[in-house]
Design a protein around this motif. Structure first.
Motif, PDB file in Angstrom:
ATOM      1  N   ASN A 163      48.640  -3.952  14.908  1.00  0.00           N
ATOM      2  CA  ASN A 163      48.404  -2.675  14.502  1.00  0.00           C
ATOM      3  C   ASN A 163      49.514  -1.749  13.801  1.00  0.00           C
ATOM      4  O   ASN A 163      49.922  -0.557  14.373  1.00  0.00           O
ATOM      5  CB  ASN A 163      47.668  -1.823  15.513  1.00  0.00           C
ATOM      6  CG  ASN A 163      48.596  -1.725  16.773  1.00  0.00           C
ATOM      7  OD1 ASN A 163      49.630  -2.313  16.887  1.00  0.00           O
ATOM      8  ND2 ASN A 163      48.510  -0.657  17.549  1.00  0.00           N
ATOM      9  N   TRP A 164      50.321  -2.420  13.211  1.00  0.00           N
ATOM     10  CA  TRP A 164      51.480  -1.659  12.580  1.00  0.00           C
ATOM     11  C   TRP A 164      52.090  -2.658  11.543  1.00  0.00           C
ATOM     12  O   TRP A 164      51.822  -3.606  11.179  1.00  0.00           O
ATOM     13  CB  TRP A 164      52.849  -1.703  13.694  1.00  0.00           C
ATOM     14  CG  TRP A 164      53.228  -2.870  14.194  1.00  0.00           C
ATOM     15  CD1 TRP A 164      53.018  -3.426  15.454  1.00  0.00           C
ATOM     16  CD2 TRP A 164      54.128  -3.780  13.592  1.00  0.00           C
ATOM     17  NE1 TRP A 164      53.649  -4.683  15.596  1.00  0.00           N
ATOM     18  CE2 TRP A 164      54.359  -5.073  14.618  1.00  0.00           C
ATOM     19  CE3 TRP A 164      55.142  -3.899  12.450  1.00  0.00           C
ATOM     20  CZ2 TRP A 164      55.260  -5.903  14.225  1.00  0.00           C
ATOM     21  CZ3 TRP A 164      55.702  -4.949  12.121  1.00  0.00           C
ATOM     22  CH2 TRP A 164      56.012  -6.024  13.114  1.00  0.00           C
ATOM     23  N   THR A 165      52.740  -1.827  10.570  1.00  0.00           N
ATOM     24  CA  THR A 165      53.195  -2.634   9.270  1.00  0.00           C
ATOM     25  C   THR A 165      54.636  -2.009   8.972  1.00  0.00           C
ATOM     26  O   THR A 165      55.067  -0.941   9.368  1.00  0.00           O
ATOM     27  CB  THR A 165      52.475  -2.109   8.048  1.00  0.00           C
ATOM     28  OG1 THR A 165      52.972  -2.766   7.048  1.00  0.00           O
ATOM     29  CG2 THR A 165      52.423  -0.514   7.767  1.00  0.00           C
ATOM     30  N   LYS A 166      55.576  -2.923   8.743  1.00  0.00           N
ATOM     31  CA  LYS A 166      56.986  -2.480   8.326  1.00  0.00           C
ATOM     32  C   LYS A 166      56.945  -1.536   7.018  1.00  0.00           C
ATOM     33  O   LYS A 166      56.343  -1.866   6.019  1.00  0.00           O
ATOM     34  CB  LYS A 166      57.615  -3.636   8.058  1.00  0.00           C
ATOM     35  CG  LYS A 166      57.970  -4.648   9.161  1.00  0.00           C
ATOM     36  CD  LYS A 166      58.748  -5.745   8.637  1.00  0.00           C
ATOM     37  CE  LYS A 166      58.848  -6.828   9.813  1.00  0.00           C
ATOM     38  NZ  LYS A 166      60.005  -7.999   9.528  1.00  0.00           N
ATOM     39  N   THR A 167      57.746  -0.634   7.154  1.00  0.00           N
ATOM     40  CA  THR A 167      57.871   0.283   6.016  1.00  0.00           C
ATOM     41  C   THR A 167      59.185   0.454   5.286  1.00  0.00           C
ATOM     42  O   THR A 167      59.668   1.163   4.407  1.00  0.00           O
ATOM     43  CB  THR A 167      57.782   1.694   6.510  1.00  0.00           C
ATOM     44  OG1 THR A 167      58.474   2.223   7.580  1.00  0.00           O
ATOM     45  CG2 THR A 167      56.017   1.617   6.739  1.00  0.00           C
ATOM     46  N   GLY A 168      60.391  -0.280   6.053  1.00  0.00           N
ATOM     47  CA  GLY A 168      61.851  -0.233   5.503  1.00  0.00           C
ATOM     48  C   GLY A 168      62.759  -0.534   6.526  1.00  0.00           C
ATOM     49  O   GLY A 168      62.436  -0.919   7.797  1.00  0.00           O
ATOM     50  N   LYS A 169      63.925  -0.671   6.249  1.00  0.00           N
ATOM     51  CA  LYS A 169      65.123  -0.718   6.990  1.00  0.00           C
ATOM     52  C   LYS A 169      66.172   0.085   6.328  1.00  0.00           C
ATOM     53  O   LYS A 169      66.451   0.423   5.434  1.00  0.00           O
ATOM     54  CB  LYS A 169      65.619  -2.469   6.606  1.00  0.00           C
ATOM     55  CG  LYS A 169      64.717  -3.631   6.738  1.00  0.00           C
ATOM     56  CD  LYS A 169      65.367  -4.875   5.789  1.00  0.00           C
ATOM     57  CE  LYS A 169      64.383  -5.989   6.100  1.00  0.00           C
ATOM     58  NZ  LYS A 169      64.835  -7.189   5.353  1.00  0.00           N
ATOM     59  N   ARG A 170      66.960   0.396   7.758  1.00  0.00           N
ATOM     60  CA  ARG A 170      67.996   1.407   7.600  1.00  0.00           C
ATOM     61  C   ARG A 170      69.371   1.089   8.059  1.00  0.00           C
ATOM     62  O   ARG A 170      69.419   0.430   9.017  1.00  0.00           O
ATOM     63  CB  ARG A 170      67.422   2.744   8.221  1.00  0.00           C
ATOM     64  CG  ARG A 170      68.309   4.063   8.125  1.00  0.00           C
ATOM     65  CD  ARG A 170      67.750   5.238   8.591  1.00  0.00           C
ATOM     66  NE  ARG A 170      67.512   5.488  10.067  1.00  0.00           N
ATOM     67  CZ  ARG A 170      66.306   5.612  10.718  1.00  0.00           C
ATOM     68  NH1 ARG A 170      65.176   5.303  10.512  1.00  0.00           N
ATOM     69  NH2 ARG A 170      66.514   5.471  12.061  1.00  0.00           N
ATOM     70  N   LEU A 171      70.334   1.281   7.436  1.00  0.00           N
ATOM     71  CA  LEU A 171      71.682   0.994   7.605  1.00  0.00           C
ATOM     72  C   LEU A 171      72.045   2.075   8.704  1.00  0.00           C
ATOM     73  O   LEU A 171      72.364   3.208   8.366  1.00  0.00           O
ATOM     74  CB  LEU A 171      72.607   0.726   6.842  1.00  0.00           C
ATOM     75  CG  LEU A 171      74.011   0.478   7.107  1.00  0.00           C
ATOM     76  CD1 LEU A 171      74.182  -0.917   7.719  1.00  0.00           C
ATOM     77  CD2 LEU A 171      75.131   0.715   5.816  1.00  0.00           C
ATOM     78  N   ASP A 172      72.614   1.454  10.015  1.00  0.00           N
ATOM     79  CA  ASP A 172      72.951   2.346  10.972  1.00  0.00           C
ATOM     80  C   ASP A 172      74.663   2.424  11.066  1.00  0.00           C
ATOM     81  O   ASP A 172      75.058   3.328  11.598  1.00  0.00           O
ATOM     82  CB  ASP A 172      72.509   2.106  12.514  1.00  0.00           C
ATOM     83  CG  ASP A 172      70.877   2.465  12.530  1.00  0.00           C
ATOM     84  OD1 ASP A 172      70.514   3.426  11.816  1.00  0.00           O
ATOM     85  OD2 ASP A 172      70.262   1.567  13.388  1.00  0.00           O
TER      86      ASP A 172
END
Length: 248
Positions: A163-172
């Motif tokens: 019940n979820w979908t990936k929407t992106g990746k973010r550099l920390d």
């Protein structure tokens, strides 16, 4: 007509970028004076094109998707640097249906030997004098969005819907960077103190001493790639296992 086709491809490439890819591309482009981003090169679009014709490609997904592009660019005489970020620390941030966010640390642990999962299709170019592999260790956030119903992933790989979908990746955070060019960096990944003739068990045990979290299949893929690259030679079987030797 070719110009407009190139512009269309550049727009599509930009729309498909994650924050992680876009940020790394900007960082690396800043380090190359007068470079161009999303530049046409033959039949391809290069992430970053330097004035001397060398190319930098940022790849945050599967490296196998770049194999033909890399081979063609090398054949055309370009130097190519592939930047493959390794998420040694990852967080998962989920937007819930009620508009809130949940954040947790992922239990997934990656190490430098994890890259060999991606290198099996590139063994033919890894030691080419025009090829460079740069692996920055990073901390990243994987962004997800909660869904009302269970859904399949965008790439269709899920065995069970969630019940979820990936929407992106973010550099920390950017941390240590490993640079691979020529044999020496790969030789440094072979455990010291191995006998002249060694087994996979010897190889794996040696790696575990300096990288305790390495998995058996990661070590197997590392040894397979080193053999495929001609750095390690596989010998005869001793019992039920093959023997190996580092080539001079």
């Amino acid at each position: 007509m070719t110009f407009f086709l190139s512009e269309e491809i550049k727009i599509i490439n930009t729309l498909n970028e994650t924050h992680l890819h876009r940020t790394l591309k900007s960082i690396y482009a800043l380090g190359i004076p007068e470079s161009k981003m999303e530049a046409p090169v033959g039949d391809y679009i290069a992430d970053i094109l330097a004035p001397d014709g060398s190319i930098t490609e940022i790849q945050t997904g599967s490296l196998s998707h770049l194999s033909q592009k890399i081979a063609d660019m090398i054949a055309d005489g370009h130097k190519i640097r592939v930047v493959y970020p390794l998420a040694t620390e990852k967080y998962i941030e989920t937007w819930t249906l009620d508009g809130k966010t949940r954040r947790r640390k992922s239990p997934t642990k990656k190490n430098i030997y994890s890259i060999f999962r991606e290198l099996t299709g590139l063994c033919g170019v890894l030691l080419d004098k025009r090829f460079y592999l740069e692996v920055p260790e990073i901390t990243m956030t994987e962004e997800r969005r909660e869904t009302e119903d269970a859904v399949q992933s965008k790439n269709g790989r899920r065995r069970f819907k969630k019940n979820w979908t990936k929407t992106g990746k973010r550099l920390d955070e950017l941390k240590t960077t490993h640079i691979f060019h020529g044999k020496r960096p790969y030789l440094s990944l072979i455990p010291s103190g191995l006998d002249e003739i060694f087994s996979f068990t010897d190889f794996f045990t040696g790696i575990k001493k300096k990288e305790p979290l390495v998995k058996t299949d990661e070590a197997r893929l590392a040894l397979w790639c080193l053999c495929k690259m001609g750095i390690v030679a596989r010998g005869e079987k001793k019992g039920r296992s093959y023997t190996y030797k580092v080539k001079g």
